[in-house]
Scaffold this active site. Structure first.
Site, PDB file in Angstrom:
ATOM      1  N   HIS A 262      -9.746-118.179  29.034  1.00 55.14           N
ATOM      2  CA  HIS A 262     -10.518-118.572  27.858  1.00 55.14           C
ATOM      3  C   HIS A 262     -11.248-119.861  28.198  1.00 55.14           C
ATOM      4  O   HIS A 262     -10.627-120.851  28.567  1.00 55.14           O
ATOM      5  CB  HIS A 262      -9.615-118.787  26.642  1.00 55.14           C
ATOM      6  CG  HIS A 262     -10.397-119.100  25.413  1.00 55.14           C
ATOM      7  ND1 HIS A 262     -10.867-118.123  24.577  1.00 55.14           N
ATOM      8  CD2 HIS A 262     -10.820-120.280  24.897  1.00 55.14           C
ATOM      9  CE1 HIS A 262     -11.537-118.694  23.587  1.00 55.14           C
ATOM     10  NE2 HIS A 262     -11.531-120.003  23.765  1.00 55.14           N
ATOM     11  N   CYS A 263     -12.557-119.847  28.108  1.00 54.87           N
ATOM     12  CA  CYS A 263     -13.374-121.001  28.494  1.00 54.87           C
ATOM     13  C   CYS A 263     -13.756-121.801  27.254  1.00 54.87           C
ATOM     14  O   CYS A 263     -14.346-121.266  26.317  1.00 54.87           O
ATOM     15  CB  CYS A 263     -14.628-120.534  29.226  1.00 54.87           C
ATOM     16  SG  CYS A 263     -15.697-121.875  29.732  1.00 54.87           S
ATOM     17  N   GLY A 264     -13.428-123.064  27.262  1.00 54.36           N
ATOM     18  CA  GLY A 264     -13.785-123.927  26.152  1.00 54.36           C
ATOM     19  C   GLY A 264     -15.252-124.309  26.142  1.00 54.36           C
ATOM     20  O   GLY A 264     -15.803-124.678  25.112  1.00 54.36           O
TER      21      GLY A 264
ATOM     22  N   GLY B  92     -16.820-121.188  24.721  1.00 51.43           N
ATOM     23  CA  GLY B  92     -16.143-120.913  23.462  1.00 51.43           C
ATOM     24  C   GLY B  92     -15.634-119.505  23.299  1.00 51.43           C
ATOM     25  O   GLY B  92     -15.444-119.037  22.178  1.00 51.43           O
TER      26      GLY B  92
END
Length: 108
Positions: free
Chosen positions: A69-71, A74
């Site tokens: 999950h990439c911040g 998003g």
């Protein structure tokens, strides 16, 4: 050198927007597959589309070929947006290097 920074910046912007728009590989219960698997988090039976189906704790969905999950973008990085994510990372790295080279050229 004057044309490199705008090109790399536009590639980074385009890939970040496409990463946000494109489905990362969300698995739906109605997808066709012979094999099924049960997600203990979603409490649903999904088709086994890949050996690497995983549940994202942040998005609360199952993703085909889940990577992380990439911040920054998003959302999850999975089967359908992996190449765009790699292009985003490379263009961001190129942007940083080109800005560094522009600063060095003004100093020297």
């Amino acid at each position: 050198m004057n044309f490199v920074v705008p090109i790399i910046t536009s590639i980074a912007i385009i890939t970040s927007v496409l990463n946000y728009i494109i489905n990362p590989g969300i698995i739906f219960a109605h997808d066709k597959s012979e094999e099924k698997y049960y997600c203990f988090y979603c409490k649903m039976v999904y088709p086994k589309l890949s050996r690497k189906n995983e549940h994202c704790d942040i998005c609360q969905i199952c993703i085909t070929k889940y990577d992380h999950h990439c911040g920054v973008i998003g959302k999850c990085v999975g089967k359908y947006n992996m190449l765009l994510f790699i292009l985003l990372a490379l263009s961001a790295m190129g942007f940083i290097i080109s800005i560094f080279l522009v600063i060095i050229s003004f100093v020297i």
